[in-house]
Motif scaffolding. Sequence first.
Motif, PDB file in Angstrom:
ATOM      1  N   HIS A 120       0.843  -1.209   0.000  1.00  0.00           N
ATOM      2  CA  HIS A 120       0.000   0.000   0.000  1.00  0.00           C
ATOM      3  C   HIS A 120       0.867   1.242   0.000  1.00  0.00           C
ATOM      4  CE1 HIS A 120      -3.800  -2.069   0.861  1.00  0.00           C
ATOM      5  NE2 HIS A 120      -3.095  -2.869   1.632  1.00  0.00           N
ATOM      6  N   GLU A 121       0.344   2.314  -0.601  1.00  0.00           N
ATOM      7  CA  GLU A 121       0.983   3.620  -0.542  1.00  0.00           C
ATOM      8  C   GLU A 121       0.013   4.568   0.161  1.00  0.00           C
ATOM      9  OE1 GLU A 121       3.023   6.924  -3.486  1.00  0.00           O
ATOM     10  OE2 GLU A 121       1.520   5.561  -4.290  1.00  0.00           O
ATOM     11  N   HIS A 122       0.514   5.226   1.192  1.00  0.00           N
ATOM     12  CA  HIS A 122      -0.304   6.199   1.907  1.00  0.00           C
ATOM     13  C   HIS A 122      -0.532   7.391   0.990  1.00  0.00           C
ATOM     14  CE1 HIS A 122      -1.576   9.075   4.962  1.00  0.00           C
ATOM     15  NE2 HIS A 122      -1.868   8.011   5.721  1.00  0.00           N
ATOM     16  N   LEU A 123      -1.796   7.801   0.826  1.00  0.00           N
ATOM     17  CA  LEU A 123      -2.126   8.866  -0.124  1.00  0.00           C
ATOM     18  C   LEU A 123      -1.540  10.216   0.265  1.00  0.00           C
ATOM     19  CD1 LEU A 123      -5.830   8.014  -0.997  1.00  0.00           C
ATOM     20  CD2 LEU A 123      -3.825   7.745  -2.438  1.00  0.00           C
ATOM     21  N   VAL A 124      -1.440  10.490   1.549  1.00  0.00           N
ATOM     22  CA  VAL A 124      -0.947  11.788   2.002  1.00  0.00           C
ATOM     23  C   VAL A 124       0.572  11.811   2.073  1.00  0.00           C
ATOM     24  CG1 VAL A 124      -0.986  13.472   3.883  1.00  0.00           C
ATOM     25  CG2 VAL A 124      -3.070  12.245   3.261  1.00  0.00           C
ATOM     26  N   THR A 125       1.145  10.821   2.737  1.00  0.00           N
ATOM     27  CA  THR A 125       2.594  10.841   2.956  1.00  0.00           C
ATOM     28  C   THR A 125       3.369  10.194   1.816  1.00  0.00           C
ATOM     29  OG1 THR A 125       2.569   8.730   4.134  1.00  0.00           O
ATOM     30  CG2 THR A 125       2.252  10.744   5.443  1.00  0.00           C
ATOM     31  N   GLY A 126       2.704   9.341   1.040  1.00  0.00           N
ATOM     32  CA  GLY A 126       3.403   8.635  -0.028  1.00  0.00           C
ATOM     33  C   GLY A 126       4.268   7.497   0.489  1.00  0.00           C
TER      34      GLY A 126
END
Length: 194
Positions: A120-126
């Motif tokens: 997964h990639e965090h949408l805010v932090t990347g």
Amino acid sequence: MDTLWAYRDRGILDESHARLVDLHRALVQAETSVIFHRTLLHRLTSGEFPVDSALLARIGRTTGQLEEVVGERDAAAARLIAHLEPIETAARSTQREARETLPAADQAALLAIAGGAKLHEHLVTGRMSVATASGTRVPYAHLQRLESAGLVSRDASHPVHAGQPLALTDAGRAALAGRRRASTTAAPASALRF
């Protein structure tokens, strides 16, 4: 073997393993012929039929046919063994390398990923992270190391922000299986018995 035969019929196996399954099928068919002719010979010599020239001729024909199918069976077994030896040699060397080089942290990560995992990639932090079905988190750097070693693959058809499924490669499964076998028992010497 039924599972391998089903995989062969569905076209899942690579060329080498598909050829191995085909050779095994040929051996099974040859062994079935041997059993049939041996059973027929047993029936003919059981005393059920009167002994006459017709019975003796039939016994002679059946014995000749039995010799032929035994020769075919032995040839099929030799072809199968000749094809299997390089596969087993490669598997043993892969397992030996895996036992020698697979650290405990990699083994734990492979076990966690084998149970089901997504990148997964965090949408805010990347920030990238691996979430497994067991709830274990595998650091992204660790995943990259396992991918570069050819032990794990990801399904890039899914976007990372939605989660890319991860799976063990054949080498990853072999490394994990070799490590498990080495930790529980010594690997048995492989031999085919017919």
